[in-house]
Design an enzyme around this catalytic site. Structure first.
Site, PDB file in Angstrom:
ATOM      1  N   ARG B   7       0.831  -1.220   0.000  1.00 37.08           N
ATOM      2  CA  ARG B   7       0.000   0.000   0.000  1.00 37.08           C
ATOM      3  C   ARG B   7       0.861   1.263   0.000  1.00 37.08           C
ATOM      4  NH1 ARG B   7      -1.696   0.634   6.339  1.00 37.08           N
ATOM      5  NH2 ARG B   7      -0.189  -0.866   7.097  1.00 37.08           N
ATOM      6  N   SER B  34      -4.544   4.879   6.985  1.00 29.08           N
ATOM      7  CA  SER B  34      -4.322   3.459   6.754  1.00 29.08           C
ATOM      8  C   SER B  34      -4.106   3.141   5.277  1.00 29.08           C
ATOM      9  CB  SER B  34      -5.532   2.698   7.289  1.00 29.08           C
ATOM     10  OG  SER B  34      -5.335   1.330   7.207  1.00 29.08           O
ATOM     11  N   GLU B  55     -19.097   4.001   1.523  1.00 31.39           N
ATOM     12  CA  GLU B  55     -18.336   3.477   0.378  1.00 31.39           C
ATOM     13  C   GLU B  55     -19.137   3.527  -0.921  1.00 31.39           C
ATOM     14  OE1 GLU B  55     -18.828   1.873   3.265  1.00 31.39           O
ATOM     15  OE2 GLU B  55     -16.854   2.125   4.190  1.00 31.39           O
ATOM     16  N   PHE B  80     -14.800  -3.555   1.958  1.00 31.01           N
ATOM     17  CA  PHE B  80     -15.847  -2.532   1.898  1.00 31.01           C
ATOM     18  C   PHE B  80     -16.045  -1.979   0.497  1.00 31.01           C
ATOM     19  CE2 PHE B  80     -13.966  -1.827   6.292  1.00 31.01           C
ATOM     20  CZ  PHE B  80     -14.806  -2.762   6.870  1.00 31.01           C
ATOM     21  N   HIS B 106      -5.740  -3.765   2.287  1.00 29.41           N
ATOM     22  CA  HIS B 106      -5.929  -4.845   3.264  1.00 29.41           C
ATOM     23  C   HIS B 106      -6.517  -6.100   2.627  1.00 29.41           C
ATOM     24  CE1 HIS B 106      -4.729  -1.696   5.813  1.00 29.41           C
ATOM     25  NE2 HIS B 106      -5.210  -2.158   6.944  1.00 29.41           N
ATOM     26  N   ASP B 114      -7.458  -8.084  13.100  1.00 23.39           N
ATOM     27  CA  ASP B 114      -8.828  -7.587  12.920  1.00 23.39           C
ATOM     28  C   ASP B 114      -9.814  -8.713  12.612  1.00 23.39           C
ATOM     29  OD1 ASP B 114      -8.413  -4.962  13.507  1.00 23.39           O
ATOM     30  OD2 ASP B 114      -8.166  -4.310  11.426  1.00 23.39           O
ATOM     31  N   ARG B 164      -1.788  -5.079   3.745  1.00 26.72           N
ATOM     32  CA  ARG B 164      -1.513  -4.231   4.897  1.00 26.72           C
ATOM     33  C   ARG B 164      -0.076  -4.367   5.403  1.00 26.72           C
ATOM     34  NH1 ARG B 164      -1.227  -4.648  10.471  1.00 26.72           N
ATOM     35  NH2 ARG B 164      -1.994  -2.815  11.579  1.00 26.72           N
TER      36      ARG B 164
END
Lengths: 272, 311
Positions: B7, B34, B55, B80, B106, B114, B164
């Site tokens: 990322r 993030s 979103e 999402f 992610h 998570d 991530r």
């Protein structure tokens, strides 16, 4: 291109005739909501919007985002009558190979500013266009027609918040408030009342009108344009199936086409 | 071994694009730090739009920006964006072939603690099935940057899948990179490992260890999922006679599925798939999860041995 009121009224009848003819020829389609939106669209395309049928891709044209894509017939009729494509093509609606898809495709027909059919998505697009205009220093306005039942979609209210947050005063939402959806009256399915208060609470400028009164429609578009610090919504009280007695206020005419007998009856009522 | 999250490559590329292309705009859904879009936001605030935790609206807004001539990069976590906003991607963006770029962060089980709700394991399947969509899964931060820069030049919708965790950098700045063309990471003759994303590093470890056993593994970096490099897959089948696919994603309809589709139509050979086997993830640290869900170089070696037995 502001035409006079009598001409606009005659045009509305013409468009209504197109709608019943098109859906009858197709054997399917959505006459009810198309008929309720006629004055709203005729007012835009023939008296308000900056556009040029000879230049459908004109970068500075005002945009019309149809969020409730199922009323494609009214949009197709208005675009054809404005000169975007031949009026004869209207009768190809929903037929294999036609540019007039059951729900509008912006890649298929000149004058269509967005593809739609899945409800609740248009206002977000209108906001994006308004943000692009702001970045590009363009002054076009963005109109977005929504159905009342469509307001049950959560994304609409996400977009309502976004437009207010970014103070997108070039966005003008129009709610065709005919109070009928497929399963019945909107208030009985999932009620919207009090609708004007909702938009107001979300920091929109709210204009409530009779959506079949052309003078009120045009005045509302002008009023919205003069609001410079927030987006505007025109809540247009309308009658589903307006202009055809047996279709008016009948939920069943949301998504069914007239047969030949019904067509003849409708055309007789809509004669000049 | 230098490690960096893929990322970061996205965030770096957006900064470059901010400078080089005034039409590039960036959207996020309340995850700017993030997703690394905060780097662009801080430098080009007027071209950054936080849409909040919305979103579907973000994708629609991006569509409108594209209609208005902009090149929007809509960004948030893969679950999402590819999941929750799938209809917006399909109907608003892809049906109209709008020039919207999607940064899905992610991706993979290595998201870790998570847990299952945040571990995107389905985006390859969800995106590659939509007409007009193109999709890239970068294997390290360098490739992440190259892919993002390339996406800005590719007309129409493009989905970029990032991870991530900090993962090894094993490509070089000077390596040639072409959209739609698989990169050869190791030459080999007995079997071909085809992978995408950071898990390719495990594939390289597996290839090195198999070499000590006298087994020659070709390793292909299938960074572009769609359009997939049919030529490279068919050549691998013809020249090595066996395929192992490797991905941090559901093998069903994922890279494994995509490679299998090419093979059955062109050159059927034995295939083994390493990836998530039709299950959700769970909380845990990335290394523990990789072991539990069978995503290490050891699992790849097992798959290589298995496929060689079927040759």
């Amino acid at each position: 291109m502001r035409a006079d009121l009598q001409e606009l009224k005659a045009l509305c009848k013409e468009v209504r005739r197109d709608i019943v003819k098109m859906t009858a020829a197709a054997g399917s389609g959505h006459p009810g909501g198309s008929l309720s939106s006629v004055e709203l669209l005729v007012g835009l395309y023939f008296a308000k919007m900056r556009h040029d049928p000879q230049r459908p891709d004109w970068a500075d044209r005002d945009r019309f985002i149809l969020s409730k894509g199922h009323v494609a017939p009214v949009l197709y009729s208005v675009l054809a009558r404005a000169g975007y494509f031949p009026v004869e093509e209207l009768l190809t609606l929903r037929k294999l190979g036609s540019r007039l898809q059951g729900h509008p495709s912006m890649l298929s027909l000149p004058g269509i500013d967005n593809s739609s059919g899945s409800l609740g998505q248009g206002l977000s697009q209108a906001n994006g266009l308004a943000l692009a205009a702001r970045l590009n220093k363009q002054d076009y306005r963005v109109y977005c027609l929504l159905g009342d039942g469509e307001l049950q979609e959560g994304q609409v209210w996400e977009a309502v918040m976004t437009a207010a947050h970014y103070k997108l005063s070039s966005v003008c939402a129009i709610v065709d408030y005919n109070n009928l959806q497929i399963d019945g009256p909107v208030e009985e399915v999932i009620g919207l009342h009090p609708l004007a208060d909702k938009w107001q609470a979300f920091n929109w400028h709210v204009i409530s009108i009779d959506g079949h009164d052309l003078e009120q429609v045009l005045a509302a578009y002008d009023e919205a344009e003069n609001v410079k610090d927030k987006p505007s919504v025109i809540i247009a009280k309308t009658i589903k199936g307006k202009g055809v007695s047996f279709m008016e206020n009948v939920a069943g005419w949301h998504g069914r086409a007239p047969n030949q007998e019904e067509l003849a009856k409708a055309l007789a009522e809509l004669a000049n | 071994m230098i490690k960096k999250p893929t990322r970061d490559g996205y965030g770096e590329a957006l900064l470059i694009l901010g400078e080089s292309n005034p039409d590039v705009v960036v959207l996020d859904a309340d995850l700017a730090m993030s997703t690394r879009t905060n780097w662009f936001r801080d430098k080009y605030p007027e071209r950054f739009f936080d849409i909040g935790i919305a979103e579907q609206d973000m994708l629609g807004t991006a569509a409108g920006l594209a209609m208005g001539g902009k090149i929007p990069f809509a960004t948030t976590y893969g679950v999402f964006i590819a999941g929750r906003a799938w209809d917006q991607i399909r109907t608003t963006i892809c049906y109209a072939n709008l020039n919207v770029k999607i940064g899905g962060m992610h991706g993979g089980i290595s998201v870790g603690a998570d847990g299952a709700t945040h571990q995107a394991l389905e985006e390859i399947a969800l995106m590659r099935v939509i007409p007009n969509m193109k999709m890239i899964v970068p294997c390290d931060a360098i490739e992440g940057r190259k892919a993002t820069l390339a996406a800005a030049e590719i007309p129409g919708p493009v989905y970029l899948r990032f991870a991530r965790e900090a993962t090894p950098i094993f490509t070089k700045e000077e390596d040639e990179w072409q959209f739609g063309k698989a990169n050869l990471l190791r030459a080999g003759t007995d079997v071909t490992i085809i992978g995408c994303g950071p898990i390719l590093y495990e594939a390289l470890l597996a290839a090195d260890q198999m070499a000590q056993e006298g087994i020659s593994c070709r390793v292909l970096n299938m960074h572009t999922i769609k359009p997939i490099d049919t030529e490279a897959i068919v050549a691998a089948a013809e020249e090595t006679g066996a395929i192992v696919t490797v991905e941090e994603h559901q093998v069903n309809a994922g890279l494994g599925g995509a490679v299998a589709e090419v093979l059955v139509k062109n050159k059927p050979v034995p295939v083994e798939m390493v990836g998530i086997m039709d299950t959700f993830g769970e909380s845990g640290n990335p290394d523990e999860l990789a072991i539990k869900y069978g995503l290490t170089h050891r699992d790849i070696m097992t798959a290589v041995r298995r496929v060689l037995n079927r040759k």
